[in-house]
Design a protein around this motif. Structure first.
Motif, PDB file in Angstrom:
ATOM      1  N   GLU A 124     -10.349  -8.338 -13.916  1.00 31.13           N
ATOM      2  CA  GLU A 124     -11.087  -7.327 -15.171  1.00 31.13           C
ATOM      3  C   GLU A 124     -12.379  -8.265 -16.064  1.00 31.13           C
ATOM      4  O   GLU A 124     -13.371  -7.567 -15.879  1.00 31.13           O
ATOM      5  CB  GLU A 124     -10.103  -6.750 -16.471  1.00 31.13           C
ATOM      6  N   GLU A 125     -12.401  -9.252 -16.615  1.00 28.31           N
ATOM      7  CA  GLU A 125     -13.442 -10.143 -16.935  1.00 28.31           C
ATOM      8  C   GLU A 125     -14.009 -10.500 -15.752  1.00 28.31           C
ATOM      9  O   GLU A 125     -15.738  -9.675 -15.771  1.00 28.31           O
ATOM     10  CB  GLU A 125     -12.310 -12.200 -16.199  1.00 28.31           C
ATOM     11  N   GLN A 126     -13.766 -10.393 -14.299  1.00 30.06           N
ATOM     12  CA  GLN A 126     -15.359 -10.440 -13.273  1.00 30.06           C
ATOM     13  C   GLN A 126     -15.922  -9.219 -13.190  1.00 30.06           C
ATOM     14  O   GLN A 126     -16.508  -8.984 -12.874  1.00 30.06           O
ATOM     15  CB  GLN A 126     -14.642 -11.274 -11.953  1.00 30.06           C
ATOM     16  N   TRP A 127     -14.792  -8.325 -12.921  1.00 32.12           N
ATOM     17  CA  TRP A 127     -14.600  -6.872 -13.082  1.00 32.12           C
ATOM     18  C   TRP A 127     -16.526  -6.527 -13.794  1.00 32.12           C
ATOM     19  O   TRP A 127     -16.991  -5.839 -13.691  1.00 32.12           O
ATOM     20  CB  TRP A 127     -14.053  -5.638 -12.343  1.00 32.12           C
ATOM     21  N   SER A 128     -16.087  -6.321 -15.172  1.00 34.16           N
ATOM     22  CA  SER A 128     -17.264  -6.815 -16.377  1.00 34.16           C
ATOM     23  C   SER A 128     -18.249  -7.105 -16.250  1.00 34.16           C
ATOM     24  O   SER A 128     -19.238  -7.080 -16.769  1.00 34.16           O
ATOM     25  CB  SER A 128     -16.156  -7.226 -17.420  1.00 34.16           C
ATOM     26  N   THR A 141       0.979  -1.413   0.152  1.00 32.87           N
ATOM     27  CA  THR A 141       0.107   0.216  -0.058  1.00 32.87           C
ATOM     28  C   THR A 141       0.605   1.307   0.134  1.00 32.87           C
ATOM     29  O   THR A 141       0.623   2.378  -0.910  1.00 32.87           O
ATOM     30  CB  THR A 141      -1.000  -0.001   1.315  1.00 32.87           C
ATOM     31  N   ALA A 142       2.268   1.198   0.903  1.00 29.65           N
ATOM     32  CA  ALA A 142       2.740   2.091   1.099  1.00 29.65           C
ATOM     33  C   ALA A 142       3.948   2.667  -0.239  1.00 29.65           C
ATOM     34  O   ALA A 142       3.500   3.335  -0.847  1.00 29.65           O
ATOM     35  CB  ALA A 142       3.703   2.019   2.199  1.00 29.65           C
ATOM     36  N   GLU A 143       3.846   1.300  -1.521  1.00 33.73           N
ATOM     37  CA  GLU A 143       4.340   1.749  -2.566  1.00 33.73           C
ATOM     38  C   GLU A 143       3.764   2.366  -3.474  1.00 33.73           C
ATOM     39  O   GLU A 143       4.381   2.656  -4.548  1.00 33.73           O
ATOM     40  CB  GLU A 143       5.487   0.178  -2.508  1.00 33.73           C
ATOM     41  N   CYS A 144       2.823   1.775  -3.281  1.00 30.06           N
ATOM     42  CA  CYS A 144       1.340   1.816  -4.161  1.00 30.06           C
ATOM     43  C   CYS A 144       1.153   3.499  -4.689  1.00 30.06           C
ATOM     44  O   CYS A 144       1.731   4.261  -4.215  1.00 30.06           O
ATOM     45  CB  CYS A 144       0.126   1.473  -3.964  1.00 30.06           C
ATOM     46  N   ARG A 145       0.967   3.827  -5.971  1.00 30.44           N
ATOM     47  CA  ARG A 145       1.198   4.842  -6.466  1.00 30.44           C
ATOM     48  C   ARG A 145      -0.096   5.515  -7.600  1.00 30.44           C
ATOM     49  O   ARG A 145      -0.643   6.650  -7.101  1.00 30.44           O
ATOM     50  CB  ARG A 145       2.523   5.393  -7.485  1.00 30.44           C
ATOM     51  N   SER A 146      -0.777   4.660  -7.945  1.00 27.89           N
ATOM     52  CA  SER A 146      -1.905   4.875  -8.779  1.00 27.89           C
ATOM     53  C   SER A 146      -2.673   3.969  -8.695  1.00 27.89           C
ATOM     54  O   SER A 146      -4.432   4.545  -8.740  1.00 27.89           O
ATOM     55  CB  SER A 146      -1.546   4.456 -10.061  1.00 27.89           C
ATOM     56  N   GLU A 147      -2.780   2.284  -8.196  1.00 27.53           N
ATOM     57  CA  GLU A 147      -4.118   1.874  -8.722  1.00 27.53           C
ATOM     58  C   GLU A 147      -4.305   0.394  -7.398  1.00 27.53           C
ATOM     59  O   GLU A 147      -2.627   0.101  -7.502  1.00 27.53           O
ATOM     60  CB  GLU A 147      -4.137   0.692  -9.936  1.00 27.53           C
ATOM     61  N   VAL A 148      -5.404   0.206  -7.020  1.00 22.02           N
ATOM     62  CA  VAL A 148      -4.960  -0.720  -6.195  1.00 22.02           C
ATOM     63  C   VAL A 148      -6.828  -1.605  -6.033  1.00 22.02           C
ATOM     64  O   VAL A 148      -7.742  -1.493  -7.521  1.00 22.02           O
ATOM     65  CB  VAL A 148      -5.830  -0.430  -4.278  1.00 22.02           C
ATOM     66  N   LEU A 149      -5.859  -3.075  -7.321  1.00 18.51           N
ATOM     67  CA  LEU A 149      -7.525  -4.108  -7.166  1.00 18.51           C
ATOM     68  C   LEU A 149      -7.860  -4.809  -5.943  1.00 18.51           C
ATOM     69  O   LEU A 149      -7.026  -5.512  -5.892  1.00 18.51           O
ATOM     70  CB  LEU A 149      -7.351  -4.457  -8.726  1.00 18.51           C
ATOM     71  N   VAL A 173     -12.863   5.957  -5.373  1.00 21.23           N
ATOM     72  CA  VAL A 173     -13.119   4.023  -5.199  1.00 21.23           C
ATOM     73  C   VAL A 173     -14.856   3.475  -6.216  1.00 21.23           C
ATOM     74  O   VAL A 173     -15.802   4.472  -5.988  1.00 21.23           O
ATOM     75  CB  VAL A 173     -13.065   3.993  -3.639  1.00 21.23           C
ATOM     76  N   GLU A 174     -14.347   2.232  -6.528  1.00 18.84           N
ATOM     77  CA  GLU A 174     -15.816   1.599  -6.895  1.00 18.84           C
ATOM     78  C   GLU A 174     -15.818   0.703  -6.691  1.00 18.84           C
ATOM     79  O   GLU A 174     -15.108  -0.517  -6.219  1.00 18.84           O
ATOM     80  CB  GLU A 174     -15.502   1.382  -8.583  1.00 18.84           C
ATOM     81  N   MET A 199      -8.921   2.439  -7.071  1.00 18.87           N
ATOM     82  CA  MET A 199      -9.381   1.578  -5.879  1.00 18.87           C
ATOM     83  C   MET A 199     -10.687   0.889  -6.259  1.00 18.87           C
ATOM     84  O   MET A 199     -11.895   2.111  -6.424  1.00 18.87           O
ATOM     85  CB  MET A 199      -9.277   1.668  -4.298  1.00 18.87           C
ATOM     86  N   ARG A 200     -10.309  -0.133  -6.560  1.00 14.38           N
ATOM     87  CA  ARG A 200     -11.899  -0.912  -7.260  1.00 14.38           C
ATOM     88  C   ARG A 200     -11.715  -2.568  -6.497  1.00 14.38           C
ATOM     89  O   ARG A 200     -10.755  -2.882  -6.802  1.00 14.38           O
ATOM     90  CB  ARG A 200     -11.701  -1.310  -8.893  1.00 14.38           C
ATOM     91  N   THR A 201     -13.028  -2.300  -6.503  1.00 18.53           N
ATOM     92  CA  THR A 201     -12.804  -3.430  -5.236  1.00 18.53           C
ATOM     93  C   THR A 201     -14.183  -4.523  -5.903  1.00 18.53           C
ATOM     94  O   THR A 201     -15.466  -3.901  -5.788  1.00 18.53           O
ATOM     95  CB  THR A 201     -13.542  -3.075  -3.431  1.00 18.53           C
ATOM     96  N   LEU A 202     -13.948  -5.902  -5.525  1.00 14.38           N
ATOM     97  CA  LEU A 202     -14.916  -6.930  -5.826  1.00 14.38           C
ATOM     98  C   LEU A 202     -15.106  -7.289  -4.247  1.00 14.38           C
ATOM     99  O   LEU A 202     -15.001  -8.173  -3.708  1.00 14.38           O
ATOM    100  CB  LEU A 202     -14.599  -7.630  -6.945  1.00 14.38           C
TER     101      LEU A 202
END
Length: 329
Positions: A241-245, A129-137, A193-194, A167-170
């Motif tokens: 991405e397949e599950q998100w769609s 999380t600390a290293e992350c700069r743009s996107e979390v799935l 966040v989505e 951030m996108r969470t399923l």
């Protein structure tokens, strides 16, 4: 000798609100007040500051609005988050001088790292999380989260919100019945966040900037794998991405097919898993519900089809045609 009866003890010291307390709070909200005597055996209502004395009549209690009660619970968490961020800054300052020393060494990156125990797993998540700069799935199967789990998620989520990370969470559809999880989702919605839900999900998954992924390596969640191989991480991102769609936004209604012969879409999903040979525990796990709820649905399916036994139920499901509309045309 005179004796006095002991005051009823709180039936759930580790839980903020019991079932009876929830019922009475809902009753108080709908009617505007309840008698003080009705709440005598549910001290959680007063402990949790959900009721307060009626200023006009001491025999009555009035409800505190849910939004105010929720805010009271969130404020201490927000203060704790701020304190932890301060400690994180101090630790960063302490270790910063050592970074220059290790930077001169030959860099080594392990494609797969085995993490054993909660402490190492949580440390790896915090580091990613600390290293992350743009996107979390993230993929989070199962039903509603406990208060402790949501507290940890809120702490990490606040860091993501503060840094403007996407951030996108399923989740699974069953979280739609969890007020705690819905409150967490509403809080996170103020950022980038989505959240979407599916009926069934693969196992837990976290991907940071498509550079590092974490997945469980054992059913008891006590061993995890930290993956930094580009090919593996990219493959997992494609699975996400397949599950998100196919998932439904949390703010939308779940597109279950209409009931057939009194059997709902959820019950048809259970029926399909039943005739595939899955036991109750496996069905509940796959659909993110507890075993008791799963068995209640199975009982309703049996009643609707007139089944007298478990063996007969499988036959009747297959013969009833209730699963026909779920098959591709």
């Amino acid at each position: 000798m005179l004796t006095t009866s002991a005051k009823p003890t709180h039936p759930h010291p580790a839980v903020p609100l019991c079932g009876e307390g929830s019922r009475l709070y809902a009753l108080a909200l709908s009617s505007g007040r309840i008698l003080r005597s009705e709440a005598e055996n549910t001290p959680c209502l007063m402990d949790f500051a959900l009721l307060h004395p009626d200023p006009d009549d001491a025999n009555w209690l009035r409800p505190v609005p849910p939004s105010a009660a929720l805010a009271q619970r969130l404020h201490p968490l927000e203060r704790e988050i701020q304190e932890r961020r301060r400690v994180a800054v101090e630790l960063t300052d302490i270790f910063e001088p050592f970074m220059a020393i290790t930077a001169r060494e030959e860099p080594t990156t392990h494609a797969i790292t085995v993490l054993e125990g909660d402490a190492r797993i949580h440390a790896a998540i915090e580091r990613a999380t600390a290293e992350c700069r743009s996107e979390v799935l993230t993929v989070q199967p199962g039903g509603g989260r406990s208060e402790n789990t949501l507290t940890v998620a809120l702490q990490r989520g606040q860091t993501i919100l503060d840094r403007g990370i996407t951030m996108r969470t399923l989740y699974q559809h069953t979280v739609r019945h969890s007020q705690g999880t819905l409150a967490y989702a509403a809080y996170m919605a103020q950022g980038n966040v989505e959240i979407r839900t599916l009926e069934e999900l693969t196992d837990r998954l976290m991907i940071f900037d498509r550079n590092v992924a974490l997945i469980p390596a054992r059913a008891d969640q006590q061993v995890a794998l930290e993956l930094r191989h580009p090919g593996l991480v990219e493959y997992l991102a494609k699975v996400f991405e397949e599950q998100w769609s196919r998932a439904t936004p949390l703010i939308d209604d779940v597109p279950y097919p209409p009931s057939v012969d009194g059997i709902t879409g959820v019950q048809r999903s259970i029926a399909k898993l039943l005739i595939d040979g899955h036991v109750d525990e496996a069905i509940a796990r796959r659909l993110g519900m507890n075993v008791r709820t799963c068995r209640a649905h199975i009982a309703k399916i049996a009643a609707a089809l007139g089944s007298g036994s478990r063996a007969q139920l499988g036959y009747l499901i297959a013969q009833s045609g209730i699963l026909d509309q779920d098959r591709p045309k």
